[in-house]
Design a protein around this motif. Sequence first.
Motif, PDB file in Angstrom:
ATOM      1  N   UNK A  66       0.288  -6.467  -5.284  1.00 45.67           N
ATOM      2  CA  UNK A  66      -0.377  -7.742  -5.525  1.00 45.67           C
ATOM      3  C   UNK A  66      -0.847  -7.857  -6.967  1.00 45.67           C
ATOM      4  N   UNK A 144     -10.252  -2.231  -0.819  1.00 40.65           N
ATOM      5  CA  UNK A 144     -10.435  -3.674  -0.995  1.00 40.65           C
ATOM      6  C   UNK A 144     -11.313  -3.939  -2.203  1.00 40.65           C
ATOM      7  N   UNK A 147      -9.354  -3.391  -5.266  1.00 43.01           N
ATOM      8  CA  UNK A 147      -8.447  -4.530  -5.467  1.00 43.01           C
ATOM      9  C   UNK A 147      -9.187  -5.694  -6.117  1.00 43.01           C
ATOM     10  N   UNK A 148     -10.381  -5.976  -5.609  1.00 41.36           N
ATOM     11  CA  UNK A 148     -11.148  -7.097  -6.146  1.00 41.36           C
ATOM     12  C   UNK A 148     -11.510  -6.849  -7.598  1.00 41.36           C
TER      13      UNK A 148
ATOM     14  N   UNK B 540     -16.310  -9.526   1.091  1.00 40.05           N
ATOM     15  CA  UNK B 540     -15.335  -9.824   0.054  1.00 40.05           C
ATOM     16  C   UNK B 540     -13.921  -9.535   0.538  1.00 40.05           C
ATOM     17  N   UNK B 541     -13.812  -8.729   1.596  1.00 35.57           N
ATOM     18  CA  UNK B 541     -12.464  -8.457   2.106  1.00 35.57           C
ATOM     19  C   UNK B 541     -11.811  -9.753   2.595  1.00 35.57           C
ATOM     20  N   UNK B 543     -11.874 -12.485   1.087  1.00 31.58           N
ATOM     21  CA  UNK B 543     -11.206 -13.015  -0.098  1.00 31.58           C
ATOM     22  C   UNK B 543      -9.952 -12.179  -0.415  1.00 31.58           C
ATOM     23  N   UNK B 544     -10.117 -10.865  -0.431  1.00 34.67           N
ATOM     24  CA  UNK B 544      -9.020  -9.973  -0.827  1.00 34.67           C
ATOM     25  C   UNK B 544      -7.813 -10.111   0.083  1.00 34.67           C
ATOM     26  N   UNK B 545      -8.068 -10.095   1.392  1.00 37.08           N
ATOM     27  CA  UNK B 545      -6.943 -10.174   2.326  1.00 37.08           C
ATOM     28  C   UNK B 545      -6.264 -11.540   2.241  1.00 37.08           C
ATOM     29  N   UNK B 547      -6.126 -13.492  -0.349  1.00 41.41           N
ATOM     30  CA  UNK B 547      -5.383 -13.496  -1.602  1.00 41.41           C
ATOM     31  C   UNK B 547      -4.036 -12.801  -1.413  1.00 41.41           C
ATOM     32  N   UNK B 548      -4.059 -11.657  -0.740  1.00 40.54           N
ATOM     33  CA  UNK B 548      -2.837 -10.870  -0.561  1.00 40.54           C
ATOM     34  C   UNK B 548      -1.765 -11.695   0.147  1.00 40.54           C
ATOM     35  N   UNK B 596      -9.549  -6.124  10.480  1.00 36.96           N
ATOM     36  CA  UNK B 596     -10.719  -6.288   9.622  1.00 36.96           C
ATOM     37  C   UNK B 596     -11.736  -7.238  10.246  1.00 36.96           C
TER      38      UNK B 596
END
Lengths: 159, 633
Positions: A66, A144, A147-148, B540-541, B543-545, B547-548, B596
């Motif tokens: 990503x 995670x 990643x952020x 925040x996960x 957001x991260x997931x 985004x992925x 998650x």
Amino acid sequence: MNLSIGQVLAFAAAALSVTVAGLGSAKGVGLAGQTSAGVSTENPEVNSKLMVLQILPGTQGIYGFLIAVIILVNTGALTGSIKAVELMQGFAFLAAVIPVAVVGCLSAIYQAKVASAGMLMVGQHPEMSGKAITMTVMVETYAVLALLASFLMVNAIRL
Amino acid sequence: MAVAEMRRISVLIPRREHARLLKALQRFGCVQLSEVERTETELPPWESQQAGTLEEQQNQLHWAINRLSRYDKEKRSMFTPLPGVEQEILAREDHLKAMELVSQVEGLERQNGDLRGEEARLRLQQEQLSPWLEMDIPFNMLKDTAACRVYVGTAPGRGILQLAEDWADRPVVIRRFGSIRESVSFLAISHASQADAFHQALKEIGYQQVVPGTGEETARTQLMRVNEALDGIEEKKNEIVREMELAAAHLPQLRLAFEALSAGKARADARSKMAHTASASLMAGWVPARAAEAMSAKIREEFPDAQVALSLPKEGEEPPVLLDNPALVSPYESVVTGFALPAPGAVDPTAVMMPFFACFFGMMVSDAGYGLMMAILIPILVRIMKPSKGARKLFWILAGGGVMTVVWGALYNTWFGFAPWPTVFDPVNDSLPVMALCIGVGALHLFSGLILGIVQNIRTGKPLDALFDQVSWMLLVIGLGLLALPQTAEAGKWMAIAGAGIILLTAGRNKSKNPLKRLLSGLGALYGVTSWISDLLSYMRLFGMGLATGVIGMVINQLVGMVMSGGIIGIVIGAVIFVGAHLFNAAINILGAYVHACRLQYIEFFGKFYQEGGKPFTPLRFAPRYVRLNDTH
């Protein structure tokens, strides 16, 4: 095509992100797969539950990929006209991929160990698969976060 | 939305009726039997013996079903539903015929084993004979005579050639069989006068004596006989396969017999919990309060001689836990039970959890196209597959998640990786608002956890605890949040101070009487602010997931675009890649989102209030494995 050092560094950053995180995930999924095979020979009925546990360490590789894609998008490499990248911006790209590459790689391996232990537990007590997955996902948190952090840094580099 | 209330039920019934009572209870499926207090704790021996026999037969049947399934011609795909049956069929007790079939399968299996042993023996013989095929002398004639000595065996090929050369002009005959290799089989005959010298020479080149066989036939005839025997065995094995296939046609009956036996085993187990005298039987158990009256009426109607009594649970008794939610919410019970059941009397978080779970799921899958597919295809799949209750719950959770995915996908403007119209939230280019949104949703989630904690404390008659443990934290966290905005900073400051003050003074109230020590543990509790920060960051996960999914979908489309620019073939290959890659992306993200979303419930949400530790309500009922019960009501 003349590339500047900054552009090459940006490419190196993208490459590192995919490579290092991917290696960790490959190792992790492999490790978990071995355990899964072992547990399945003892107790074939839980195999589908083990599959979920085996995939979990694979996400770090996706996170690495990503970040690489976002670097390539931001530098315009995907559209065919690469933007100018200054030398220091190139180094900034390299710095930005450190979290996702390093944390991704190591956390995938640690996560695979938890997943493997969880598989042994599921082999004995199939009803505890929810707990095994939760334990394994705990490790994922840090991947995670990495990643952020990488994402925020990469996006902060305005070309 | 609650943990179902339970009633104690006890039934006193003439002994001759008790088997029929158990059958009726199994049919109703909503009474869990509990051990009746007895003076003598030992079960009568015949009773445990009966349970043991049932279990043994169950195992035998299970084995036979597994064995025969290999010969089952009727292949079933994963989408074919299990055959449906009526309850009455499962309540029958005629598994004798099935057990006959089982012993037939066992017999076939034994024969098969014998045949395999015989086959292995013949193969070995075949291997031993094969070097001697060219020797046209029956084995029993390979004997020394008055004038000759006979040597049969193997030796290194090179040595034999040399030996034949050396002894060419002496009264010795050597015949080699097969081609010259490392080791050669041979027959040698020497005149008695040369016997000692020749034997010595043979030994020097590495001669090893072999007894290739016995009998009055040559190797070739014997091999023919062995081959015939092997053909016969093959024939018999095919015969067994045919018989197995014939027996496999009875698999449906075997499966039904297995179910009936399992049901019988459940009744036998239930029976051993009852107390019996010569003329009467006493049963005790739990029944959900909602069904209690109807249940006792039904029992009275079917058993006029029975005495039924309902009562509230006694002090200190722990009733089993059954979650009771409306149809829309009940699938999510499986998420709760995947962690642990709530303690009896604690709140059931399912209904509060449900919107958050679906919302989180949607934020993480975050592609409206994938969401649409889930929301449309899953209900159809449920129609076709008729999955078991547990699987159906999972299906509905995913379908609900799919609906929320459409909502969030539309906000993120991602449809199969494409962005057709203006974007509300753009996680790639303008990520801060999306992150703030994730933390905001997380705060809402955590606060609803605290509110459930307040409900729980008030319900158990401890309103002060609610103030000390939950309201204080709400004040502190909201206050700290308000500090960020200049307009509300003043109010936020006082809220935070009030909250912190309450925590500091009250958190140690049960730890010690010493005020100083209490203050210290109050300080320790205040340190819990850090865990709030990490809990909030955990969201925040989302957001991260999200985004992925979006970025990978976008990459797929770019790749497909490149491939598709290459003419007709390119378009075909591109279409295949498009479907395959998006399926993969959807699958991996749906799995991740589910896992998650569960984690956010278990760790962050439940951590704020959840009291676990209930034992599940397991009524006496039919729980078939190979078939599906038709809905009778």
